[in-house]
Scaffold this motif. Structure first.
Motif, short mmCIF file in Angstrom:
data_model
loop_
_atom_site.label_atom_id
_atom_site.label_comp_id
_atom_site.label_asym_id
_atom_site.label_seq_id
_atom_site.Cartn_x
_atom_site.Cartn_y
_atom_site.Cartn_z
N THR A 51 0.68 -1.10 0.06
CA THR A 51 0.03 0.14 0.03
C THR A 51 0.96 1.19 -0.09
N LEU A 52 1.99 1.36 0.84
CA LEU A 52 2.76 2.42 1.01
C LEU A 52 3.75 2.59 -0.11
N ALA A 53 4.26 1.53 -0.82
CA ALA A 53 5.27 1.55 -1.79
C ALA A 53 5.00 2.69 -2.94
N PRO A 54 3.71 2.74 -3.55
CA PRO A 54 3.74 3.46 -4.53
C PRO A 54 3.96 5.19 -4.11
N LEU A 55 4.17 5.59 -2.89
CA LEU A 55 4.37 6.60 -2.40
C LEU A 55 5.73 7.02 -2.39
N ALA A 56 6.57 6.09 -2.97
CA ALA A 56 8.05 6.25 -3.20
C ALA A 56 8.81 6.61 -1.91
N PRO A 57 8.90 5.67 -1.02
CA PRO A 57 9.30 6.17 0.11
C PRO A 57 11.06 6.12 0.11
N ARG A 58 11.78 7.13 0.69
CA ARG A 58 13.20 7.11 0.77
C ARG A 58 13.67 5.59 1.16
N PHE A 59 12.94 4.94 2.21
CA PHE A 59 13.51 3.61 2.53
C PHE A 59 12.44 3.26 3.37
N VAL A 60 12.38 1.93 3.71
CA VAL A 60 11.68 1.43 4.67
C VAL A 60 12.50 0.48 5.69
N SER A 61 12.27 0.59 7.23
CA SER A 61 13.08 0.18 8.10
C SER A 61 12.41 -1.07 8.60
N ALA A 66 14.70 -7.03 21.28
CA ALA A 66 15.45 -6.90 22.19
C ALA A 66 16.59 -8.41 22.55
N GLY A 67 17.54 -8.13 22.54
CA GLY A 67 18.55 -9.30 22.71
C GLY A 67 18.60 -9.93 21.38
N GLY A 68 18.34 -9.45 20.31
CA GLY A 68 18.39 -10.12 18.92
C GLY A 68 17.09 -11.21 18.85
N SER A 69 16.24 -10.83 19.69
CA SER A 69 15.15 -11.97 19.65
C SER A 69 14.38 -12.05 18.02
N THR A 70 14.58 -11.11 17.41
CA THR A 70 13.95 -11.15 16.14
C THR A 70 14.75 -11.25 14.79
N ARG A 71 16.14 -11.63 15.33
CA ARG A 71 17.25 -11.78 14.32
C ARG A 71 17.01 -12.28 13.03
N GLU A 72 16.32 -13.47 13.13
CA GLU A 72 16.13 -14.20 11.91
C GLU A 72 14.78 -13.44 11.06
N ARG A 73 13.82 -13.29 11.72
CA ARG A 73 12.72 -12.56 11.22
C ARG A 73 12.97 -11.23 10.60
N THR A 74 13.64 -10.54 11.35
CA THR A 74 14.24 -9.37 10.80
C THR A 74 14.90 -9.60 9.37
N HIS A 75 15.80 -10.26 9.60
CA HIS A 75 16.60 -10.40 8.30
C HIS A 75 15.75 -10.97 7.31
N ALA A 76 14.86 -11.83 7.39
CA ALA A 76 13.94 -12.61 6.22
C ALA A 76 13.09 -11.21 5.77
N THR A 77 12.43 -10.53 6.63
CA THR A 77 11.74 -9.43 6.21
C THR A 77 12.48 -8.32 5.51
N VAL A 78 13.53 -7.95 5.91
CA VAL A 78 14.36 -6.84 5.03
C VAL A 78 14.68 -7.59 3.93
N ALA A 79 15.11 -8.94 3.74
CA ALA A 79 15.78 -9.62 2.42
C ALA A 79 14.56 -9.66 1.53
N ARG A 80 13.48 -9.86 1.98
CA ARG A 80 12.21 -10.05 1.14
C ARG A 80 11.99 -8.76 0.67
#
Length: 313
Positions: A51-61, A66-80
């Motif tokens: 939905t937000l992509a057509p607004l041509a954001p500079r970036f999404v983060s 905490a403690g790297g508890s989402t490390r794999e999920r963060t990496h998978a989401t960013v990579a996708r």
């Protein structure tokens, strides 16, 4: 804050004309998401991204638990996002509960996945109510993390800033010194924690400039639809919630659509006042929902890139 003649004219127009009439659409935006825990949450997140992509954001983060508890999920989401969209994707990294080598290995994996932007944060203690403690073999703070990342690869790096002072800082001067250390270590910009008073941002921007900080400072915007949740967030990052905002949400617990309208109105008005003060970059904390951020961007004059192309044709 001292306004230039152009800013004074813009501020006068914001008062005299309909608040959002004929804005130039020259604001640049970015959006923050958190990694999903379930397939359903991933579907919701991906709908928000699309939905937000057509607004041509500079970036999404994408945030990092905490403690790297989402490390794999963060990496998978960013990579996708990096793989399946044209939006520059930024990954959050913290100093919490990991060695320097472990953190830099994560950074190298991001670089190999095509991610060129890191949001470098000290992070909070995994144990609520306790202060951050750096590991002996870890990075002591965000400034040292920025330096370590720059030694790995020429990342674009964003760091955090606190308009109302970080709760762990002894005073505003120390807080600004910490921000300057992060910028001096190689950070490209600072993104603020959320706030609910434009004056808080303007005071902070002026104080940062007086402290010799010339890097871009982007206001972080949190459209509020859940006051209790926001109060919890605010306690963690030193933000104050004005009493009038609490009162505006009274009686709306069983009226989610009305809450959304009130939330959008409050955030949009603040963004308009920031715009009148010469702010042209906004970072939205979406909580993985697109509607509020999209509506505010629309009010600020942002239009889908495809629509603009069609009109030009």
């Amino acid at each position: 804050m001292t306004l230039s003649l152009n800013q004074m004219e813009e501020a006068r127009r914001a008062i005299d004309a309909p608040l959002f009439a004929d804005l130039a659409g020259d604001a640049a935006v970015s959006f923050e998401f958190f990694p999903p825990k379930t397939a359903k949450m991933e579907e919701t997140l991906w709908e928000a991204v699309q939905t937000l992509a057509p607004l041509a954001p500079r970036f999404v983060s994408v945030t990092y638990g905490a403690g790297g508890s989402t490390r794999e999920r963060t990496h998978a989401t960013v990579a996708r996002i990096a793989r399946e969209t044209s939006i520059p994707a930024a990954a959050h990294l913290t100093c919490v509960d990991a060695s320097r080598d472990e953190i830099l290995d994560v950074a190298r994996a991001y670089w190999e996945a095509g991610v060129r932007h890191i949001v470098a944060l000290r992070g909070d203690s995994p144990q609520a109510g306790t202060r951050f403690q750096a590991r002996p073999d870890g990075f002591a703070n965000a400034a040292s993390l920025v330096g370590g990342l720059k030694a790995v690869a020429p990342f674009e790096i964003s760091v955090a800033a606190y308009p109302e002072c970080h709760p762990d800082s002894p005073d505003v001067t120390a807080d600004l010194d910490n921000l300057k250390a992060k910028i001096d270590a190689g950070a490209n910009r600072a993104i603020t924690q959320f706030f609910f008073s434009p004056e808080a941002f303007f005071r902070f921007r002026d104080a940062a400039a007086a402290a010799g900080i010339s890097a871009e400072i982007v206001p972080g915007i949190l459209p509020v639809s859940n006051v209790a949740q926001t109060r919890k967030f605010a306690g963690m990052c030193g933000a104050s919630i004005p009493a009038w905002m609490d009162r505006l949400f009274e009686g709306l617990d069983d009226h989610p659509a009305a809450r959304q309208l009130v939330a959008a109105t409050i955030a949009a008005e603040m963004c308009r006042r920031l715009y009148a003060g010469d702010v042209r970059h906004f970072h939205f904390y979406t909580l993985n929902r697109a509607e509020l951020s999209y509506a505010i961007c629309h009010l600020l004059g942002k239009r889908p890139v495809e629509t603009l192309k069609e009109e030009a044709a």
